[in-house]
Design a protein around this motif. Structure first.
Motif, short mmCIF file in Angstrom:
data_model
loop_
_atom_site.label_atom_id
_atom_site.label_comp_id
_atom_site.label_asym_id
_atom_site.label_seq_id
_atom_site.Cartn_x
_atom_site.Cartn_y
_atom_site.Cartn_z
N UNK A 112 0.84 -1.34 0.03
CA UNK A 112 0.15 -0.06 0.01
C UNK A 112 0.86 1.51 -0.08
N UNK A 113 2.05 1.26 0.40
CA UNK A 113 2.91 2.32 0.52
C UNK A 113 3.47 2.81 -1.04
N UNK A 114 3.13 2.04 -2.00
CA UNK A 114 3.26 2.35 -3.20
C UNK A 114 2.42 3.38 -4.02
N UNK A 115 1.18 3.38 -3.23
CA UNK A 115 0.11 4.30 -3.82
C UNK A 115 -0.10 5.36 -2.94
N UNK A 116 0.04 6.78 -3.08
CA UNK A 116 -0.16 7.70 -2.18
C UNK A 116 -1.85 7.95 -2.02
N UNK A 117 -2.37 8.55 -0.90
CA UNK A 117 -3.68 9.00 -0.75
C UNK A 117 -4.41 7.64 -0.86
N UNK A 118 -4.27 6.29 -0.57
CA UNK A 118 -5.06 5.26 -0.96
C UNK A 118 -6.00 5.20 0.16
N UNK A 119 -6.07 5.71 1.28
CA UNK A 119 -6.81 5.59 2.20
C UNK A 119 -6.86 4.77 3.45
N UNK A 120 -7.83 4.21 3.88
CA UNK A 120 -7.98 3.39 5.08
C UNK A 120 -7.53 1.88 4.60
N UNK A 121 -6.56 1.37 4.53
CA UNK A 121 -6.37 -0.04 3.92
C UNK A 121 -5.68 -0.87 5.15
N UNK A 122 -6.45 -2.01 5.44
CA UNK A 122 -6.15 -2.75 6.62
C UNK A 122 -4.85 -3.72 6.04
#
Length: 477
Positions: free
Chosen positions: A452-462
């Motif tokens: 998930x760190x590869x995509x900025x502003x991805x939101x609340x990802x568990x």
């Protein structure tokens, strides 16, 4: 109740002829062009991914594979929409309705890729398994829990209750016509079997569907192929009829172009569910290394549903004259067409096929309701009540006349689709870099792994951090 039928029918006509046709096709074309026709150019990749094994966690427990999640969604997709729905579309919209069903699937494949990819991105851990879907990405991606709850309520009612009543009704009608069985008796048996499975949990649902779905699809397509081979000289004429009727060029159906489009879209959407927001609930359960993997798998499901199974029904119906007689417009039309082509034994075979198709759909529909019950509130009491109502609606649908239920199903399906299409359009900003990440890794010859760190502003990802990947490893690696 005629006044209520009229109101619902008018609302459905407005939705499907003016609103949904624009949104459904518009969003599908947007994703088609933005992904550079990914639903077509990545077909070889879809088949490759279908054989990937599930990940295994540190305790040695195996998750749900791409193929297993695919069969859960296929169990919901492949049902009466493929047999009764296609026949109804032809009866009401002429042969041209088949063309518009194809178009909805081809365009909708792009929407399916996006919605199922997003379901994987925003899935949550549920014990040793995963759970997710549109309600989850509306809350975590768009930060709109109210929107997620609205969608959850609609899908619980539509799939858990109404669609299951329709499926059960189709089973009992088919068995009554082929064997003379009492519909109430068949309904009671269906209800008992449903209760045993739905109270057994997701693993039991997966276990049933991964066996049932491939078997029933292969058997049905095989029967359709026999019909086509026996009538091979007529096939070019049937294909030409579909295309001519779709645009009003066929004299006998010249005035039905509007009906062809509306019924093609309505029954196509009911059958393949592309963009409606149902399949992502199953897509989220898969244990994969990258969200796009399951997005591609679910897109393949759309194509198999419409281009293979629905086309099989269209061939059966249009290679017979039964659809011109006007005395049948549902599963009985498909039965009459089969009997016309192959003899009386085929009507019995279809009744058995209807049971397999429709019953697997009941199982898949149940899971969609269950996962959205969990989204609204984790409650054992709430889940128990839901399961009881699912069984009750199976019994109700087994004996009821469900024209009103079919109309209600179309209405709620349209509402589901509109809510979901707006959500995935707004979340394109997330889906785009996730898809690009997958394609970049594939170009480098890697087996894509998503962080998930590869995509900025991805939101609340568990999920999708280092810890998530450390907990699991690809089976066999």
């Amino acid at each position: 109740m005629n006044w209520l039928d009229g109101i619902i029918n008018n609302i459905n006509t407005f939705f499907y002829s003016k609103v949904l046709i624009i949104v459904l096709i518009g969003v599908g074309l947007f994703f088609t062009f933005k992904t550079r026709f990914a639903q077509f150019r990545l077909i070889p990749e879809m088949f490759r991914l279908l054989t990937e094994k599930a990940t295994i966690d540190r305790s040695g427990k195996k998750g749900i594979s791409s193929f297993q999640a695919f069969t859960v969604s296929a169990a919901s997709r492949i049902g009466t929409g493929n047999i009764a729905g296609v026949a109804t579309a032809i009866a009401l919209g002429g042969p041209g309705a088949v063309f518009w069903m194809w178009m909805i699937a081809l365009i909708g494949g792009a929407s399916s890729l996006i919605e199922s990819t997003l379901a994987q991105v925003y899935k949550v851990k549920d014990g040793k398994m995963y759970r997710g879907g549109p309600a989850y990405y509306m809350e975590k991606g768009l930060k709109k829990r109210w929107m997620g709850i609205l969608f959850a309520v609609v899908i619980i009612f539509t799939y858990g209750f109404v669609f299951n009543a329709v499926q059960a009704n189709t089973i009992t009608i088919a068995f009554e016509e082929s064997f003379g069985f009492n519909r109430l008796v068949v309904g009671i048996i269906l209800s008992v079997i449903t209760g045993i499975i739905v109270f057994g949990g997701l693993k039991r649902i997966v276990g049933v569907t991964q066996i049932l779905v491939p078997v029933m699809a292969i058997m049905y397509i095989a029967i359709a192929l026999v019909v086509v081979i026996l009538n091979i000289t007529e096939l070019p004429g049937v294909i030409a009829l579909i295309f001519k009727s779709a645009f009003g060029f066929e004299e006998a159906f010249a005035g039905m172009i509007g009906a062809a489009i509306m019924n093609g879209i309505k029954r196509g959407l009911f059958s393949n569910e592309a963009g409606i927001g149902s399949a992502p609930n199953a897509a989220a359960t898969a244990s994969v290394s990258h969200p796009v993997k399951q997005g591609l798998i679910q897109t393949l499901g759309v194509f198999i549903d419409t281009l293979l199974v629905c086309t099989a029904t269209a061939a059966i119906v249009l290679l017979s004259d039964a659809y011109l007689q006007g005395n049948a417009a549902s599963v009985n039309l498909t039965q009459l067409s089969l009997v016309d082509n192959l003899g009386s034994w085929s009507g019995i075979a279809l009744a058995i096929g209807v049971f397999m198709f429709a019953y697997s759909t009941v199982i898949g529909n149940y899971y969609y309701g269950e996962t959205n019950i969990g989204f609204i509130k984790e409650s054992k009491t709430g889940l128990l009540v839901f399961r009881i109502f699912v069984v009750a609606f199976v019994l109700f649908g087994s004996v009821a006349k469900v024209q009103l239920v079919w109309d209600l199903a179309d209405l709620f399906m349209a509402i589901m689709a509109l809510i979901n299409l707006v959500a995935i359009l707004l979340l394109w900003k997330v889906a785009k870099p996730v898809i690009q990440d997958y394609m970049n890794q594939r170009k480098q010859g890697k087996d894509p792994v998503f962080y998930k760190k590869n995509v900025p502003n991805i939101g609340d990802v568990e999920c999708w951090d280092e810890e998530h990947h450390a907990e699991e490893k690809v089976s066999g690696s």
